[in-house]
Design a protein around this motif. Structure first.
Motif, PDB file in Angstrom:
ATOM      1  N   LYS A   5       0.810  -1.218   0.000  1.00  0.00           N
ATOM      2  CA  LYS A   5       0.000   0.000   0.000  1.00  0.00           C
ATOM      3  C   LYS A   5       0.846   1.272   0.000  1.00  0.00           C
ATOM      4  O   LYS A   5       0.303   2.365   0.063  1.00  0.00           O
ATOM      5  N   SER A   6       2.141   1.106  -0.083  1.00  0.00           N
ATOM      6  CA  SER A   6       3.034   2.263  -0.095  1.00  0.00           C
ATOM      7  C   SER A   6       2.935   3.006  -1.423  1.00  0.00           C
ATOM      8  O   SER A   6       2.811   2.399  -2.491  1.00  0.00           O
ATOM      9  N   GLU A   7       3.012   4.328  -1.355  1.00  0.00           N
ATOM     10  CA  GLU A   7       2.998   5.146  -2.565  1.00  0.00           C
ATOM     11  C   GLU A   7       4.255   4.927  -3.397  1.00  0.00           C
ATOM     12  O   GLU A   7       4.252   5.174  -4.601  1.00  0.00           O
ATOM     13  N   LEU A   8       5.330   4.453  -2.757  1.00  0.00           N
ATOM     14  CA  LEU A   8       6.576   4.203  -3.486  1.00  0.00           C
ATOM     15  C   LEU A   8       6.455   3.018  -4.437  1.00  0.00           C
ATOM     16  O   LEU A   8       7.136   2.979  -5.456  1.00  0.00           O
ATOM     17  N   GLY A   9       5.642   2.056  -4.071  1.00  0.00           N
ATOM     18  CA  GLY A   9       5.468   0.860  -4.883  1.00  0.00           C
ATOM     19  C   GLY A   9       6.507  -0.200  -4.568  1.00  0.00           C
ATOM     20  O   GLY A   9       7.607   0.100  -4.097  1.00  0.00           O
ATOM     21  N   THR A  10       6.161  -1.417  -4.854  1.00  0.00           N
ATOM     22  CA  THR A  10       7.039  -2.546  -4.533  1.00  0.00           C
ATOM     23  C   THR A  10       8.342  -2.507  -5.322  1.00  0.00           C
ATOM     24  O   THR A  10       9.395  -2.867  -4.798  1.00  0.00           O
ATOM     25  N   THR A  11       8.289  -2.054  -6.567  1.00  0.00           N
ATOM     26  CA  THR A  11       9.496  -2.020  -7.397  1.00  0.00           C
ATOM     27  C   THR A  11      10.539  -1.091  -6.793  1.00  0.00           C
ATOM     28  O   THR A  11      11.713  -1.459  -6.647  1.00  0.00           O
ATOM     29  N   ARG A  12      10.136   0.113  -6.413  1.00  0.00           N
ATOM     30  CA  ARG A  12      11.076   1.098  -5.856  1.00  0.00           C
ATOM     31  C   ARG A  12      11.617   0.624  -4.499  1.00  0.00           C
ATOM     32  O   ARG A  12      12.816   0.751  -4.234  1.00  0.00           O
ATOM     33  N   ILE A  13      10.763   0.093  -3.663  1.00  0.00           N
ATOM     34  CA  ILE A  13      11.216  -0.401  -2.354  1.00  0.00           C
ATOM     35  C   ILE A  13      12.233  -1.524  -2.554  1.00  0.00           C
ATOM     36  O   ILE A  13      13.283  -1.544  -1.902  1.00  0.00           O
ATOM     37  N   ALA A  14      11.957  -2.445  -3.462  1.00  0.00           N
ATOM     38  CA  ALA A  14      12.870  -3.556  -3.736  1.00  0.00           C
ATOM     39  C   ALA A  14      14.212  -3.044  -4.251  1.00  0.00           C
ATOM     40  O   ALA A  14      15.269  -3.530  -3.836  1.00  0.00           O
ATOM     41  N   GLU A  15      14.182  -2.049  -5.133  1.00  0.00           N
ATOM     42  CA  GLU A  15      15.437  -1.475  -5.663  1.00  0.00           C
ATOM     43  C   GLU A  15      16.289  -0.908  -4.535  1.00  0.00           C
ATOM     44  O   GLU A  15      17.499  -1.145  -4.482  1.00  0.00           O
ATOM     45  N   VAL A  16      15.678  -0.139  -3.647  1.00  0.00           N
ATOM     46  CA  VAL A  16      16.417   0.475  -2.535  1.00  0.00           C
ATOM     47  C   VAL A  16      17.007  -0.601  -1.629  1.00  0.00           C
ATOM     48  O   VAL A  16      18.120  -0.461  -1.121  1.00  0.00           O
ATOM     49  N   LEU A  17      16.272  -1.685  -1.422  1.00  0.00           N
ATOM     50  CA  LEU A  17      16.755  -2.774  -0.567  1.00  0.00           C
ATOM     51  C   LEU A  17      17.784  -3.652  -1.265  1.00  0.00           C
ATOM     52  O   LEU A  17      18.430  -4.488  -0.625  1.00  0.00           O
ATOM     53  N   GLY A  18      17.906  -3.504  -2.583  1.00  0.00           N
ATOM     54  CA  GLY A  18      18.867  -4.315  -3.325  1.00  0.00           C
ATOM     55  C   GLY A  18      18.391  -5.724  -3.570  1.00  0.00           C
ATOM     56  O   GLY A  18      19.168  -6.670  -3.589  1.00  0.00           O
ATOM     57  N   MET A  19      17.094  -5.872  -3.769  1.00  0.00           N
ATOM     58  CA  MET A  19      16.542  -7.201  -4.068  1.00  0.00           C
ATOM     59  C   MET A  19      15.547  -7.071  -5.203  1.00  0.00           C
ATOM     60  O   MET A  19      15.122  -5.964  -5.543  1.00  0.00           O
ATOM     61  N   SER A  20      15.181  -8.188  -5.779  1.00  0.00           N
ATOM     62  CA  SER A  20      14.194  -8.139  -6.858  1.00  0.00           C
ATOM     63  C   SER A  20      12.808  -7.902  -6.285  1.00  0.00           C
ATOM     64  O   SER A  20      12.547  -8.182  -5.102  1.00  0.00           O
ATOM     65  N   LYS A  21      11.946  -7.390  -7.125  1.00  0.00           N
ATOM     66  CA  LYS A  21      10.562  -7.134  -6.708  1.00  0.00           C
ATOM     67  C   LYS A  21       9.906  -8.437  -6.236  1.00  0.00           C
ATOM     68  O   LYS A  21       9.198  -8.450  -5.234  1.00  0.00           O
TER      69      LYS A  21
END
Length: 152
Positions: A20-36
């Motif tokens: 439910k984050s406005e950032l979206g799963t793709t952006r969060i995954a990128e920042v964490l260094g993992m795939s979506k």
């Protein structure tokens, strides 16, 4: 018959934090260094093997600014602590007095005929154990009261 898994509020909050984050799963995954897909798997309530690490959860909360999971963890901790908190000293003493009175009453009743049957003996021992337990609870209340007063 399908197996129904009940999702607790903590697990649901982790799922919602990402989905439910406005950032979206793709952006969060990128920042964490993992795939979506790895991120989606880690927050999937039905996946019992692959979960977020504490560091990943912390990073997501910092990134999104959403502290709902932290607040749920805090509420669970408070509820858990309060469930095992000792009673007040006064409450413990009142209960101890009641339990000791129960011991006197059962002994008086058992010895009314100057005999102690096995059943009466068992009843007396049961009441004694309950009185001992109430003394232990009183002790815990006194110890806890000292810790609270000293700020420990």
């Amino acid at each position: 018959m399908a197996l129904e898994i009940k999702i607790d509020h903590f697990t649901q909050a982790i799922h919602d934090l990402v989905h439910k984050s406005e950032l979206g799963t793709t952006r969060i995954a990128e920042v964490l260094g993992m795939s979506k897909q790895v991120l989606i798997n880690k927050v999937n309530p039905y996946n019992v093997y692959n979960k977020l690490t504490v560091h990943e959860l912390h990073a997501i909360q910092m990134l999104t600014g959403d502290d709902s999971v932290l607040r749920i963890m805090q509420a669970d901790l408070v509820r858990s602590t309060m469930a095992y908190a000792p009673p007040s000293i006064l409450e413990a003493m009142i209960n101890r007095g009641k339990e000791c009175g129960d011991v006197f009453a059962v002994v008086q009743k058992a010895l009314a005929d100057n005999r102690l049957t096995e059943r009466e003996r068992a009843d007396v021992l049961k009441e004694i154990r309950e009185a001992i337990s109430s003394l232990e609870i009183t002790e815990q209340a006194v110890i806890a009261h000292g810790n609270v007063a000293c700020g420990e």
